[in-house]
Write a protein that holds these residues in place. Structure first.
Motif, PDB file in Angstrom:
ATOM      1  N   ARG A  40       0.863  -1.180   0.000  1.00  0.00           N
ATOM      2  CA  ARG A  40       0.000   0.000   0.000  1.00  0.00           C
ATOM      3  C   ARG A  40       0.903   1.234   0.000  1.00  0.00           C
ATOM      4  O   ARG A  40       1.926   1.252   0.684  1.00  0.00           O
ATOM      5  N   THR A  41       0.506   2.236  -0.738  1.00  0.00           N
ATOM      6  CA  THR A  41       1.206   3.508  -0.688  1.00  0.00           C
ATOM      7  C   THR A  41       0.501   4.382   0.342  1.00  0.00           C
ATOM      8  O   THR A  41      -0.712   4.584   0.268  1.00  0.00           O
ATOM      9  N   ILE A  42       1.275   4.841   1.307  1.00  0.00           N
ATOM     10  CA  ILE A  42       0.760   5.684   2.391  1.00  0.00           C
ATOM     11  C   ILE A  42       1.198   7.111   2.100  1.00  0.00           C
ATOM     12  O   ILE A  42       2.357   7.357   1.755  1.00  0.00           O
ATOM     13  N   GLY A 131       7.932   8.959  -4.023  1.00  0.00           N
ATOM     14  CA  GLY A 131       7.554  10.359  -4.238  1.00  0.00           C
ATOM     15  C   GLY A 131       7.436  11.056  -2.898  1.00  0.00           C
ATOM     16  O   GLY A 131       8.362  11.049  -2.101  1.00  0.00           O
ATOM     17  N   THR A 132       6.252  11.614  -2.619  1.00  0.00           N
ATOM     18  CA  THR A 132       6.031  12.270  -1.332  1.00  0.00           C
ATOM     19  C   THR A 132       5.446  11.312  -0.299  1.00  0.00           C
ATOM     20  O   THR A 132       5.159  11.710   0.818  1.00  0.00           O
ATOM     21  N   GLY A 133       5.264  10.054  -0.683  1.00  0.00           N
ATOM     22  CA  GLY A 133       4.684   9.065   0.218  1.00  0.00           C
ATOM     23  C   GLY A 133       5.638   7.926   0.510  1.00  0.00           C
ATOM     24  O   GLY A 133       6.855   8.034   0.328  1.00  0.00           O
ATOM     25  N   THR A 134       5.062   6.824   0.960  1.00  0.00           N
ATOM     26  CA  THR A 134       5.826   5.643   1.338  1.00  0.00           C
ATOM     27  C   THR A 134       5.074   4.406   0.857  1.00  0.00           C
ATOM     28  O   THR A 134       3.887   4.257   1.133  1.00  0.00           O
ATOM     29  N   THR A 135       5.769   3.540   0.139  1.00  0.00           N
ATOM     30  CA  THR A 135       5.186   2.244  -0.186  1.00  0.00           C
ATOM     31  C   THR A 135       5.558   1.301   0.946  1.00  0.00           C
ATOM     32  O   THR A 135       6.734   1.156   1.285  1.00  0.00           O
ATOM     33  N   VAL A 136       4.541   0.711   1.546  1.00  0.00           N
ATOM     34  CA  VAL A 136       4.751  -0.232   2.641  1.00  0.00           C
ATOM     35  C   VAL A 136       4.334  -1.602   2.154  1.00  0.00           C
ATOM     36  O   VAL A 136       3.255  -1.772   1.587  1.00  0.00           O
ATOM     37  N   GLU A 137       5.200  -2.557   2.383  1.00  0.00           N
ATOM     38  CA  GLU A 137       4.936  -3.941   2.015  1.00  0.00           C
ATOM     39  C   GLU A 137       4.893  -4.751   3.302  1.00  0.00           C
ATOM     40  O   GLU A 137       5.730  -4.557   4.181  1.00  0.00           O
TER      41      GLU A 137
END
Length: 183
Positions: A40-42, A131-137
């Motif tokens: 999910r990208t947060i 980018g300006t977010g975080t991909t969390v796996e």
């Protein structure tokens, strides 16, 4: 034989692993061996997401199944540190703990989650700037207890749902932490 999949940005992965590639951007989840992978990208920085993971007291706010925290070791999230939690719904609560197996601050947290007599699982959170977010796996593998007997397609579906909800909850907490709440 149950097919096994690997989530990959590289279609050549199947050559090295023998697993069927599933492009990450097409599904957001997949299987790596017997692990269930959900991403999910947060919409916040990796530091803010890490701050939530590094605060053991927040786990019941986003981890599906965690009912309450009983204690958090003062060294959390260092290797060997534990959070002491309850899982389930009253009056059928199970008291157990989750222990840190590996940690790279700001990037990765690998845990052994216990909930006996239901069993144990290895759970790993990986954070990547996006980018300006975080991909969390989040990867989860049931390692002991009755859950190892459940066929992987059924186990994978339930873990996919649970971990998608866990990441949704993590996003709610991380995106709103320190900004005074939702707008």
């Amino acid at each position: 034989m149950i097919p096994r999949f690997v989530v990959s940005r590289d279609s050549r992965t199947h050559i090295a692993t023998g697993l069927t590639p599933v492009p990450l951007d097409e599904c957001g989840f997949g299987y790596v061996g017997d692990m269930t992978v959900v991403t999910r990208t947060i919409r916040t920085t990796p530091d803010k997401v890490w701050d939530v993971l590094a605060d053991g007291w927040t786990f019941p706010l986003f981890v599906v199944g965690a009912s309450r925290m009983r204690d958090v070791d003062g060294t959390w999230p260092a290797v060997g540190a534990k959070i002491h939690h309850s899982v389930g719904v009253w009056p059928a609560l199970i008291n157990d703990y989750t222990e840190v197996l590996e940690v790279t601050p700001g990037e990765r947290l690998r845990l052994r989650a216990r909930g006996w007599p239901l069993g144990e699982a290895t759970v790993e959170f990986v954070l990547r700037p996006d980018g300006t977010g975080t991909t969390v796996e989040i990867d989860e593998e049931v390692t002991s207890g009755p859950g190892v007997l459940v066929p992987h397609p059924l186990k994978g579906l339930s873990l996919k749902w649970r971990n998608a909800e866990t990441l949704r909850g993590l996003a709610y907490v991380a995106e709103r932490r320190g900004d005074g709440g939702p707008t």
